[in-house]
Scaffold this motif. Structure first.
Motif, mmCIF file in Angstrom:
data_model
loop_
_atom_site.group_PDB
_atom_site.id
_atom_site.type_symbol
_atom_site.label_atom_id
_atom_site.label_comp_id
_atom_site.label_asym_id
_atom_site.label_seq_id
_atom_site.Cartn_x
_atom_site.Cartn_y
_atom_site.Cartn_z
ATOM 1 N N GLY A 128 0.646 -1.109 -0.018
ATOM 2 C CA GLY A 128 -0.020 -0.134 -0.010
ATOM 3 C C GLY A 128 0.885 1.085 -0.031
ATOM 4 O O GLY A 128 0.855 1.969 -0.937
ATOM 5 N N PRO A 129 1.735 1.464 0.988
ATOM 6 C CA PRO A 129 2.561 2.563 1.012
ATOM 7 C C PRO A 129 3.641 2.573 -0.241
ATOM 8 O O PRO A 129 3.556 3.790 -0.738
ATOM 9 C CB PRO A 129 3.435 2.431 2.130
ATOM 10 C CG PRO A 129 2.564 1.468 3.112
ATOM 11 C CD PRO A 129 2.026 0.622 2.170
ATOM 12 N N PHE A 130 3.785 1.676 -0.682
ATOM 13 C CA PHE A 130 4.654 1.540 -1.955
ATOM 14 C C PHE A 130 3.833 2.184 -3.093
ATOM 15 O O PHE A 130 4.416 2.950 -3.935
ATOM 16 C CB PHE A 130 5.208 0.267 -2.323
ATOM 17 C CG PHE A 130 5.999 0.003 -3.662
ATOM 18 C CD1 PHE A 130 7.045 0.521 -4.003
ATOM 19 C CD2 PHE A 130 5.232 -0.634 -4.686
ATOM 20 C CE1 PHE A 130 7.755 0.427 -5.301
ATOM 21 C CE2 PHE A 130 5.812 -0.760 -5.739
ATOM 22 C CZ PHE A 130 6.896 -0.134 -6.303
ATOM 23 N N VAL A 131 2.640 1.755 -3.112
ATOM 24 C CA VAL A 131 1.623 2.311 -4.326
ATOM 25 C C VAL A 131 1.531 3.722 -4.297
ATOM 26 O O VAL A 131 1.486 4.388 -5.104
ATOM 27 C CB VAL A 131 0.453 1.486 -4.494
ATOM 28 C CG1 VAL A 131 -0.585 2.056 -5.277
ATOM 29 C CG2 VAL A 131 0.455 0.006 -4.716
ATOM 30 N N HIS A 132 1.464 4.223 -2.978
ATOM 31 C CA HIS A 132 1.271 5.469 -2.904
ATOM 32 C C HIS A 132 2.373 6.393 -2.726
ATOM 33 O O HIS A 132 2.562 7.551 -2.195
ATOM 34 C CB HIS A 132 0.596 5.617 -1.487
ATOM 35 C CG HIS A 132 -0.851 5.492 -1.542
ATOM 36 N ND1 HIS A 132 -1.937 6.375 -2.283
ATOM 37 C CD2 HIS A 132 -1.520 4.180 -1.390
ATOM 38 C CE1 HIS A 132 -3.157 5.492 -2.472
ATOM 39 N NE2 HIS A 132 -2.868 4.201 -1.802
ATOM 40 N N GLY A 133 3.313 5.798 -3.253
ATOM 41 C CA GLY A 133 4.719 6.569 -3.591
ATOM 42 C C GLY A 133 5.690 6.644 -2.903
ATOM 43 O O GLY A 133 6.908 7.268 -3.114
ATOM 44 N N ARG A 134 5.692 5.646 -1.842
ATOM 45 C CA ARG A 134 7.001 5.676 -0.806
ATOM 46 C C ARG A 134 7.894 4.890 -1.585
ATOM 47 O O ARG A 134 7.790 3.874 -2.464
ATOM 48 C CB ARG A 134 6.362 5.015 0.508
ATOM 49 C CG ARG A 134 5.325 5.799 1.216
ATOM 50 C CD ARG A 134 5.681 7.022 1.997
ATOM 51 N NE ARG A 134 6.507 6.372 3.322
ATOM 52 C CZ ARG A 134 5.697 6.025 4.565
ATOM 53 N NH1 ARG A 134 4.271 6.301 4.485
ATOM 54 N NH2 ARG A 134 6.273 5.756 5.527
ATOM 55 N N ARG A 135 9.226 5.073 -1.127
ATOM 56 C CA ARG A 135 10.335 4.279 -1.600
ATOM 57 C C ARG A 135 10.147 2.804 -1.076
ATOM 58 O O ARG A 135 9.775 2.600 0.317
ATOM 59 C CB ARG A 135 11.544 4.810 -1.556
ATOM 60 C CG ARG A 135 12.143 5.693 -2.614
ATOM 61 C CD ARG A 135 13.613 6.010 -2.838
ATOM 62 N NE ARG A 135 13.545 7.138 -1.774
ATOM 63 C CZ ARG A 135 14.382 7.260 -0.643
ATOM 64 N NH1 ARG A 135 15.273 6.192 -0.379
ATOM 65 N NH2 ARG A 135 14.347 8.183 0.062
ATOM 66 N N LYS A 136 10.687 1.739 -1.821
ATOM 67 C CA LYS A 136 10.521 0.278 -1.265
ATOM 68 C C LYS A 136 10.803 0.300 0.078
ATOM 69 O O LYS A 136 10.298 -0.459 1.052
ATOM 70 C CB LYS A 136 11.326 -0.611 -2.103
ATOM 71 C CG LYS A 136 10.239 -1.187 -3.207
ATOM 72 C CD LYS A 136 10.966 -2.167 -3.988
ATOM 73 C CE LYS A 136 9.854 -2.593 -5.239
ATOM 74 N NZ LYS A 136 10.523 -3.460 -6.084
ATOM 75 N N SER A 137 12.284 0.923 0.617
ATOM 76 C CA SER A 137 12.880 0.745 1.728
ATOM 77 C C SER A 137 11.810 1.156 2.976
ATOM 78 O O SER A 137 11.781 0.807 3.923
ATOM 79 C CB SER A 137 14.242 1.004 1.740
ATOM 80 O OG SER A 137 14.163 2.450 1.333
ATOM 81 N N GLU A 138 11.375 2.557 2.572
ATOM 82 C CA GLU A 138 10.698 3.513 3.448
ATOM 83 C C GLU A 138 9.250 2.585 3.653
ATOM 84 O O GLU A 138 8.865 2.469 4.734
ATOM 85 C CB GLU A 138 10.065 4.467 2.674
ATOM 86 C CG GLU A 138 10.803 5.825 3.343
ATOM 87 C CD GLU A 138 10.405 7.038 2.424
ATOM 88 O OE1 GLU A 138 9.414 7.681 2.895
ATOM 89 O OE2 GLU A 138 11.165 7.429 1.337
ATOM 90 N N ALA A 139 8.694 2.057 2.343
ATOM 91 C CA ALA A 139 7.579 1.154 2.641
ATOM 92 C C ALA A 139 7.546 0.059 3.486
ATOM 93 O O ALA A 139 6.868 -0.328 4.295
ATOM 94 C CB ALA A 139 6.953 0.877 1.289
ATOM 95 N N ARG A 140 8.811 -0.695 3.535
ATOM 96 C CA ARG A 140 8.974 -1.851 4.117
ATOM 97 C C ARG A 140 9.253 -1.262 5.706
ATOM 98 O O ARG A 140 8.634 -2.082 6.610
ATOM 99 C CB ARG A 140 10.373 -2.383 3.620
ATOM 100 C CG ARG A 140 11.001 -3.384 4.393
ATOM 101 C CD ARG A 140 10.396 -4.850 4.242
ATOM 102 N NE ARG A 140 10.479 -5.325 2.850
ATOM 103 C CZ ARG A 140 11.491 -6.020 2.147
ATOM 104 N NH1 ARG A 140 12.396 -6.373 2.933
ATOM 105 N NH2 ARG A 140 11.296 -6.297 0.947
ATOM 106 N N ARG A 141 9.756 -0.224 5.841
ATOM 107 C CA ARG A 141 9.970 0.155 7.135
ATOM 108 C C ARG A 141 8.712 0.331 8.054
ATOM 109 O O ARG A 141 8.162 -0.011 8.998
ATOM 110 C CB ARG A 141 10.864 1.367 7.389
ATOM 111 C CG ARG A 141 11.551 1.521 8.651
ATOM 112 C CD ARG A 141 12.671 2.830 8.782
ATOM 113 N NE ARG A 141 13.431 2.491 7.687
ATOM 114 C CZ ARG A 141 13.773 3.475 6.745
ATOM 115 N NH1 ARG A 141 13.084 4.737 6.765
ATOM 116 N NH2 ARG A 141 14.687 3.354 5.671
ATOM 117 N N ALA A 142 7.875 1.118 7.086
ATOM 118 C CA ALA A 142 6.277 1.485 7.454
ATOM 119 C C ALA A 142 5.865 0.142 7.943
ATOM 120 O O ALA A 142 5.081 0.270 9.045
ATOM 121 C CB ALA A 142 5.690 2.271 6.633
#
Lengths: 343, 299, 318
Positions: A128-142
């Motif tokens: 979800g976060p990745f689709v909404h424009g977060r970078r992969k590493s960031e999305a993983r952290r979230a």
């Protein structure tokens, strides 16, 4: 964080978060004649207030899940209107479907198909976060943060695949996935129905806690009345695609107005032998939503049915305020001509 | 139970089992490593591949060198372990070199068909309705031909040659590949996690890439692996008919077809190229069976 | 039932149409001008002009297709470049020879495959099962034309018990099944052809029988005290539809597979003719034979579907 502090809140706490007006969805019936339509959701209206939990109950096949998918635009409605925080959904001057999906998320029933079997669960949450424009590493952290919030150790559970988790753990992941893009509203479609009773209670408590923490609004769909009573502020009862009763949770469970609601509550086995019921509360199979009965859809199974019930469809009464308790039954309408109608 | 509970820690009944987290491909690999039959035949396949790659080092003679005096000599004649063919060329060397075209014609058409047919199938399966109907009804037409017949028809019309043969075989496999991919995609598409992905607002391409492909590649790969042996058989059949590989290139199917004329002179040599085809094809078949059962993981 | 038959037949029409389009386009796949592809190299100017007009080669493709279809439907498949005879005569003559082979090979293959599969399915996991399963893998991995060559080496070259190739000294026209001197020419091709699908049929039968054996009703039958033979009869009956489906497909593969087998045995059937047409680049014969064979395949599939629906009423509903 409180309701007023939320930056995304446009209309203030008094403005309903979601208004559904005359929603309808008919499917072409497969295998039957061309003209036959399944009236899965037929003229459904309700209001969802900020911060509340609205429970939706009904037998299987009454259109609960179709309604949930209509609200998220996962299927197109045939007619009706959706207004999210004062803005019509999909209308030229309203909110886009994409924006709606940023605000509303859904948790599906735990089944083998609710999570991608080929993806580690932390990636499912991060999607979800990745689709909404977060970078992969960031999305993983979230995603890992969110796993903590639903009570799963991300080091232990994050890299696992769905089949390596128990039902309760999978459902926690599903909740984490829904919350990962920080929605304001979550639709829980039979979210705890497949779980064992003890696990169900844990997940329900988790849902309550998360609701407070993230200032969420819930639409809680279930066929399990006890669960709905436990978690809901207000309850909406559906029968064959229509709303038959709507009101505060306690009012509905203590003093149901519609014969169907009464039957539904009566069909729960009582723990007290003195209160065992003599007669089965609802008789017969639910009629098919293909070509539903005329007038009140419940009349073929209703013990109080009179000719008027087959002729005219009852209105859902006057809904005025948040705590109104209304039902669509001719017996509640003095002008209906039903012999038992309140004078 | 307290209703205003703080966020719960991991519950007692949800502690982790002691097993190692392996994941899907990890499990498949583990199973394959513990399947002696598949490992054995996989090793033979590897040997055949190595033989094809290092053919120049392994072959005792030049496979193209003809000799009038050495025609159709029996096994062991003057260092020619397996004798010579009707033009006096060393049979063993030609058999070793023949692995090249057989493997090439076994693998390339399957690879092309997997890519093209798989893509079409995923498009058809995910798009549904009209797009699906157009793609799948077209495929049905090609399905209406027995595969040998279609391969012969296409390469027969286009004329012989390796490229034409591979094109024909790819065309034969595309419809079947497309069906497999379409079925798998349509199945995945109806699952809740796809709907959940749509609910997060992801676009079609993103969903296909991250959620559909991973689930479709498995069945597609299993099917493709089973096609390799079919492709080797069909390709050698085409060469046998004079389509496919052209002389003087060493090819098992072609060798079978020319040596057949001398069946009364050197009957044993005549059977050799066919045996090579058979061994290669059965090894690929058994490896494919092993992969299939290793990948049949209940999730 | 009648409605199902009608529906199924209607479904076959677009398929047959598609197949005809594919066959039509074969001429265009061939390198060079289509006219030069279907005419002998020494064709006169008039002949070229006549054919160009008759087949509408100066018109757009869809019109050409209709011209072609019109000719085909009236039995005009063009002229063989090699023999200068009408393709239709060549094809029908060859087809009858192929049919002679398949009419013996098909029952043989199905009898053998079904018996093997049923045996393996009734004793899953036992030695018989493993033997049959192994034989099935060998069967699907065998280059069948090589099998033909091996049989020739054994029976014709080494033992000299059977003739290797051809249809006998009198040729196709006077061939008689009743004369041993003629009939012996059929034995090797029929056996080779029959062995092609045995593996797949055995595999399918085994799976179907093993599946049915696991169903509850089999337990009921046994609990009723039925003899094991009677139980097996029930099981075989219930596994028949699945097996039939595969058999239908395999019949088509036999027709296709006969290309290679007939080439090995120089049996003057449709397959041998195809392989000659390939060598001579005789595109009209190629096109005509392919069209005939694939239409037979489409028709077989239709018949198998209908037979299946007669045996298994569940199929009609879906």
């Amino acid at each position: 964080m409180s309701a007023t502090a939320d930056q995304r809140d446009i209309g203030g706490p008094a403005q309903p978060l979601l208004i559904a007006r005359n929603l309808a969805k008919h499917f072409a019936a497969r295998g039957a004649s061309k003209s036959a339509r399944v009236r899965a959701v037929d003229d459904v209206s309700f209001t969802l207030f900020k911060g509340e939990t609205l429970g939706i109950v009904g037998e299987s096949g009454c259109g609960k899940s179709t309604l949930a998918r209509l609200l998220l635009h996962l299927i197109q409605r045939d007619s009706g209107e959706l207004i999210f925080d004062g803005e019509p959904v999909g209308a030229p001057r309203g909110i886009t479907v994409a924006a709606l999906r940023r605000n509303v998320q859904m948790v599906f029933q735990d089944s083998y198909s609710s999570l991608n079997p080929r993806m580690p669960v932390q990636d499912s949450v991060a999607f979800g976060p990745f689709v909404h424009g977060r970078r992969k590493s960031e999305a993983r952290r979230a995603a890992r943060d969110m796993l903590v919030k639903v009570g799963l150790n991300p080091d232990l559970f994050g890299p696992r695949y769905p089949h390596e988790l128990s039902g309760g753990q999978k459902q926690r992941v599903n909740i984490a996935r829904a919350l990962a893009i920080e929605p304001r509203m979550v639709i829980l479609d039979e979210a705890v129905s497949a779980l064992d009773k003890s696990v169900e209670a844990q997940v329900l408590n988790l849902l309550r806690a998360l609701k407070q923490q993230f200032n969420l609004t819930y639409l809680f769909i279930s066929h399990d009345l006890n669960v709905v009573r436990y978690i809901s502020d207000r309850v909406l009862v559906m029968y064959l695609g229509r709303v038959v009763e709507l009101g505060p949770s306690e009012a509905i469970f203590i003093q149901p107005l519609h014969p169907y609601t009464r039957a539904l509550l009566g069909s729960q086995p009582s723990m007290d032998p003195a209160h065992r019921i003599e007669q089965p509360p609802v008789t017969g199979d639910p009629p098919s939503p293909i070509d539903p009965p005329s007038g009140c859809r419940f009349h073929p199974r209703c013990p109080f049915a009179e000719p008027v019930c087959a002729q005219r469809s009852p209105e859902l009464g006057a809904w005025r305020e948040r705590d109104s308790h209304v039902a669509a039954c001719h017996m509640l309408d003095p002008a209906s001509g039903h012999s038992k109608a309140m004078q | 139970m307290s209703q205003t509970a703080a966020l719960p820690a991991t519950f007692a009944d949800e502690t982790s089992p002691a097993e190692r987290v392996r994941g899907y491909w990890g499990t498949v690999g583990y199973r394959l490593r513990h399947d002696p039959v598949t490992l054995f035949f996989g090793a033979i396949v590897l040997l055949i591949v190595l033989m094809a790659i290092f053919a120049p080092l392994l072959a005792p003679f030049d496979p193209y060198k003809e000799s009038v005096v050495l025609r159709l000599k029996p096994w062991g004649y003057r260092g020619h372990t397996l004798g010579t063919d009707e033009l006096g060329r060393d049979l063993l060397s030609r058999l070793i070199y023949g692995a090249r075209s057989s493997l090439l014609m076994g693998l390339v058409p399957v690879a092309i068909a997997t890519f093209l047919g798989g893509t079409l199938g995923v498009i058809g399966g995910y798009a549904g309705r009209r797009v699906n109907a157009v793609i799948m009804r077209t495929m049905d037409v090609f399905y209406a031909f027995p595969s040998v017949l279609l391969a012969v028809a296409i390469s027969g019309a286009m004329g012989g040659g390796m490229v034409n043969g591979m094109t024909a075989l790819a065309l034969v496999f595309i419809p079947a590949m497309c069906r497999v991919a379409e079925t798998a995609t349509a199945q995945v598409r109806s699952l809740d996690f796809i709907e959940a992905a749509r609910a997060t607002g992801a676009g079609t391409l993103t969903i296909v890439r991250y959620h559909v492909l991973g689930n479709v590649l498995g069945p597609v790969f299993i099917y493709a692996s089973s096609l390799v042996s079919v492709s080797i058989l069909l390709a050698s059949g085409l060469s046998f008919l004079g389509l496919g590989v052209k002389p003087p290139t060493p090819d098992w199917g072609l060798m079978l077809s020319t040596l057949r004329q001398s069946i009364y002179v050197v009957p044993l040599s005549c059977a050799l190229p066919g045996a090579a085809i058979f061994v290669t094809s059965i090894c690929f078949n058994l490896v494919s069976d092993g992969i299939r059962s290793a990948m049949d993981v209940r999730l | 039932m009648l409605a199902y038959i009608m529906r199924r037949m209607l479904l076959a029409i677009p398929i047959a149409f598609g197949v005809s389009v594919v066959c039509f386009s074969l001429v265009y796949l061939a390198p060079g001008d289509p006219l030069s592809v279907i005419l002998p190299a020494d064709a006169t100017q008039e002949m070229v002009a006549q054919i160009r007009h008759a087949y509408g080669f100066d018109r757009p493709l869809p019109v050409q297709y209709l011209f072609w279809l019109g000719h085909v439907l009236t039995g005009d498949f063009g002229m063989s470049i090699a023999t200068r005879r009408p393709v239709i005569l060549e094809v029908t003559g060859a087809l009858s020879n192929t049919f002679m082979l398949t009419s013996f090979a098909v029952p043989l293959a199905f009898g053998l495959g079904y018996a093997m599969g049923a045996l393996a399915g009734c004793f899953p996991g036992r030695a018989v099962d493993r033997l049959v399963t192994g034989a099935a893998v060998v069967g699907v991995s065998l280059p069948n034309y090589w099998l033909g060559i091996v049989l020739v080496i054994i029976f014709a070259v080494e033992f000299m018990a059977l003739p290797a190739t051809g249809m006998g000294p009198k040729g196709s026209a006077q061939f008689s099944l009743l004369r041993w001197s003629d009939a012996q020419y059929m034995i090797l091709p029929v056996v080779t052809l029959a062995l092609i699908p045995v593996g797949i049929i055995a595999r399918t039968t085994r799976a179907a029988v093993a599946e049915v054996l696991n169903l509850d009703f089999v337990t009921t039958l046994r609990a009723k005290g039925l003899s094991e033979i009677a139980v097996i009869r029930h099981v075989l009956k219930n596994s028949a539809p699945q097996v039939l489906a595969v058999m239908g497909l395999q019949f088509g593969y036999l027709m296709g597979g006969s290309i290679l087998i007939e080439t090995v045995f120089t049996w003057p059937g449709s397959g041998f003719m195809l392989s000659k047409a390939i060598i001579n680049r005789d595109i009209p014969v190629l096109q005509g034979t392919i069209l005939f064979l694939s239409m037979i395949f489409v028709a077989t599939n239709l018949v198998v579907d209908l037979l299946q629906s007669m045996i298994d009423p569940r199929i009609r509903r879906s």
